[in-house]
Design an enzyme around this catalytic site. Structure first.
Site, short mmCIF file in Angstrom:
data_model
loop_
_atom_site.label_atom_id
_atom_site.label_comp_id
_atom_site.label_asym_id
_atom_site.label_seq_id
_atom_site.Cartn_x
_atom_site.Cartn_y
_atom_site.Cartn_z
N HIS A 108 9.41 -2.59 -2.75
CA HIS A 108 8.72 -1.90 -1.66
C HIS A 108 7.78 -2.87 -0.92
O HIS A 108 7.75 -2.89 0.32
CB HIS A 108 7.93 -0.71 -2.25
CG HIS A 108 7.14 0.09 -1.27
ND1 HIS A 108 7.43 1.41 -0.98
CD2 HIS A 108 6.05 -0.21 -0.51
CE1 HIS A 108 6.55 1.87 -0.09
NE2 HIS A 108 5.70 0.90 0.21
N GLU A 109 7.03 -3.68 -1.68
CA GLU A 109 6.05 -4.57 -1.04
C GLU A 109 6.74 -5.72 -0.30
O GLU A 109 6.30 -6.12 0.78
CB GLU A 109 5.05 -5.12 -2.07
CG GLU A 109 4.25 -4.06 -2.82
CD GLU A 109 3.62 -3.00 -1.94
OE1 GLU A 109 3.26 -3.28 -0.78
OE2 GLU A 109 3.50 -1.84 -2.41
N CYS A 129 3.88 5.73 0.45
CA CYS A 129 3.35 4.49 1.01
C CYS A 129 1.95 4.77 1.54
O CYS A 129 1.74 5.77 2.23
CB CYS A 129 4.26 4.00 2.13
SG CYS A 129 3.68 2.49 2.92
N LEU A 130 1.01 3.87 1.24
CA LEU A 130 -0.37 4.07 1.72
C LEU A 130 -0.44 4.11 3.24
O LEU A 130 -1.37 4.68 3.80
CB LEU A 130 -1.28 2.94 1.20
CG LEU A 130 -1.51 2.93 -0.32
CD1 LEU A 130 -2.29 1.68 -0.72
CD2 LEU A 130 -2.24 4.19 -0.75
N GLY A 185 0.25 -0.75 -5.03
CA GLY A 185 0.75 -1.93 -4.34
C GLY A 185 0.22 -1.91 -2.91
O GLY A 185 -0.07 -0.84 -2.37
N HIS A 226 7.78 -4.57 3.01
CA HIS A 226 6.69 -4.53 3.99
C HIS A 226 6.57 -5.85 4.76
O HIS A 226 6.27 -5.87 5.95
CB HIS A 226 5.35 -4.27 3.30
CG HIS A 226 4.97 -2.82 3.20
ND1 HIS A 226 4.84 -2.00 4.30
CD2 HIS A 226 4.67 -2.06 2.12
CE1 HIS A 226 4.48 -0.78 3.90
NE2 HIS A 226 4.38 -0.78 2.58
NI NI Z 1 3.89 0.84 1.36
#
Ligand code: NI
Length: 184
Positions: A131-132, A89-90, A46, A135
């Site tokens: 989660h997205e 998380c990236l 994601g 953001h």
């Molecule tokens: Ni994330």
């Protein structure tokens, strides 16, 4: 195809609520293609537009061979028991902790084609959708940790920022930096 630079913890764009997309244009379709390439390259499952420095309400996802994009998403319902599962998380590399998320999430928004879109996710897809969407409101998964995990995660992030070597944590604990969790 372009791989975009992923913004990491400490970048103010991650804390800024993103603005709605008024009309889906070519620039957004191009951004979405690049975001999908960037998510796969990372690799992650994601990615939200603020994570590539664009403060607009768009995210992309990939789960069990299916991928998609949602513009202006709203979580319209959450159901089922909250499930604790490891999350990463990236934008916060190397940090994995359990986060409680609803088992089912339904999202409404707009698709890449500009048409209304309705998406229901169960299990890990529900987690990705939550989660997205977070953001896009400037919320990071760190904000949803237990106070104890949050304290530990923040101190590890501060150590990383100072360039100190990763601290070893008991292997049965989350947050050991192992890349076994999926990253969103
Ligand atoms: Ni994330």
């Amino acid at each position: 195809m372009a791989i975009l630079r992923i913004r990491t913890w400490g970048d103010p764009v991650l804390r800024q609520p993103a603005r709605p997309v008024e009309r889906v244009a070519r620039v957004h379709r191009r951004l979405i293609e690049d975001m999908i390439d960037t998510m796969r390259h990372a690799p992650g499952v994601g990615l939200a537009a603020p994570q590539v420095g664009v403060s607009e309400r768009i995210f992309v996802w990939e789960h069990e061979g299916e991928a998609g994009a949602v513009i202006n998403p709203t979580v319209v319902s959450l159901a089922g028991e909250p499930i604790d599962d490891e999350e990463g998380c990236l934008s916060i590399p190397g940090i994995f902790y359990p986060v409680a998320r609803s088992e089912v999430a339904r999202i409404e928004g707009t698709g890449v084609d500009g048409r209304p879109l309705d998406l229901e996710g169960k299990g890990f897809l529900a987690r990705i959708l939550q989660h997205e969407t977070d953001h896009l409101d400037g919320v990071l998964f760190l904000d949803r940790l237990s106070p104890e995990d949050r304290r530990e995660a923040l101190s590890r992030l501060r150590e990383q920022a100072l360039g100190l070597p990763p601290r070893s944590v008991a292997p049965d604990r989350g947050g050991n930096g192992a890349m076994d969790g999926e990253t969103l």
